[in-house]
Scaffold this motif. Structure first.
Motif, PDB file in Angstrom:
ATOM      1  N   GLN A   1      44.057  46.310  35.218  1.00 40.19           N
ATOM      2  CA  GLN A   1      44.187  47.196  36.371  1.00 40.19           C
ATOM      3  C   GLN A   1      42.975  48.106  36.489  1.00 40.19           C
TER       4      GLN A   1
ATOM      5  N   ARG B   1      44.857  37.250  46.440  1.00 36.52           N
ATOM      6  CA  ARG B   1      43.780  37.308  45.460  1.00 36.52           C
ATOM      7  C   ARG B   1      42.463  36.962  46.154  1.00 36.52           C
TER       8      ARG B   1
ATOM      9  N   TRP C   1      35.191  36.184  38.598  1.00 35.88           N
ATOM     10  CA  TRP C   1      36.034  37.382  38.675  1.00 35.88           C
ATOM     11  C   TRP C   1      36.694  37.422  40.043  1.00 35.88           C
TER      12      TRP C   1
ATOM     13  N   TYR D   1      42.183  43.070  38.365  1.00 34.63           N
ATOM     14  CA  TYR D   1      41.021  42.199  38.286  1.00 34.63           C
ATOM     15  C   TYR D   1      41.295  41.091  37.269  1.00 34.63           C
ATOM     16  N   TYR D   2      40.980  39.870  37.678  1.00 35.09           N
ATOM     17  CA  TYR D   2      41.228  38.690  36.860  1.00 35.09           C
ATOM     18  C   TYR D   2      39.929  37.939  36.598  1.00 35.09           C
TER      19      TYR D   2
ATOM     20  N   ALA E   1      42.693  47.514  42.343  1.00 30.97           N
ATOM     21  CA  ALA E   1      43.300  46.184  42.287  1.00 30.97           C
ATOM     22  C   ALA E   1      43.473  45.784  40.830  1.00 30.97           C
TER      23      ALA E   1
ATOM     24  N   GLU F   1      38.874  49.428  46.363  1.00 21.49           N
ATOM     25  CA  GLU F   1      38.696  48.397  45.346  1.00 21.49           C
ATOM     26  C   GLU F   1      39.724  48.523  44.213  1.00 21.49           C
TER      27      GLU F   1
ATOM     28  N   GLY G   1      39.698  47.793  32.126  1.00 17.37           N
ATOM     29  CA  GLY G   1      40.181  48.470  33.320  1.00 17.37           C
ATOM     30  C   GLY G   1      40.570  49.907  33.024  1.00 17.37           C
TER      31      GLY G   1
ATOM     32  N   ARG H   1      40.067  39.652  42.311  1.00 17.01           N
ATOM     33  CA  ARG H   1      40.897  40.850  42.318  1.00 17.01           C
ATOM     34  C   ARG H   1      42.031  40.682  43.325  1.00 17.01           C
TER      35      ARG H   1
ATOM     36  N   GLY I   1      44.896  39.652  33.737  1.00 21.77           N
ATOM     37  CA  GLY I   1      44.462  40.712  34.626  1.00 21.77           C
ATOM     38  C   GLY I   1      44.358  42.061  33.953  1.00 21.77           C
TER      39      GLY I   1
END
Length: 122
Positions: free
Chosen positions: A117, A45, A36, A94-95, A92, A90, A9, A38, A115
């Motif tokens: 960023q 989420r 994936w 992200y996981y 966020a 977008e 990220g 976010r 996660g």
């Protein structure tokens, strides 16, 4: 069980690209469907993309189709998300997640990373 750690990220301008990675520990990575997701500030989420165990099937949220690409390397226990033409909305965390296709698509899996960023400046 599987442990997941995201990386990649950062800050990027709108229209730019980032590549996220998810490193999985354990010898069972290849047995999981991977996804994936976010979460933007103040929002829930949301699903971004998923990839089945052997990589044969991919699913994308409509909003990212044609811009994002999910991939995996089962030999290296890694999952990736190539994100192109990024938009400010977008931004966020992200996981990545591991589970069955059902648990991934319903966000009910127990296996999540911490996660990473992603911030897209306009």
């Amino acid at each position: 069980q599987v442990q997941l750690v995201e990386s990649g990220g950062g800050l990027v301008q709108a229209g730019g690209s980032l590549r996220l990675s998810c490193a999985a520990s354990g010898r069972t990575f290849a047995s999981y469907t991977m996804g994936w997701f976010r979460q933007a500030p103040g929002k829930g989420r949301e699903f971004v993309a998923a990839l089945t165990r052997n990589g044969a099937t991919t699913v994308y949220a409509d909003s990212v189709k044609g811009r994002f690409t999910i991939s995996r390397d089962n030999a290296k226990n890694t999952l990736s998300l190539q994100m192109n033409s990024l938009r400010a909305e977008e931004t966020a965390v992200y996981y990545c997640a591991a589970g069955t296709i059902q648990s991934i698509m319903t966000l009910s899996t127990a296996y999540w990373g911490q996660g990473t960023q992603v911030t897209v400046s306009s």
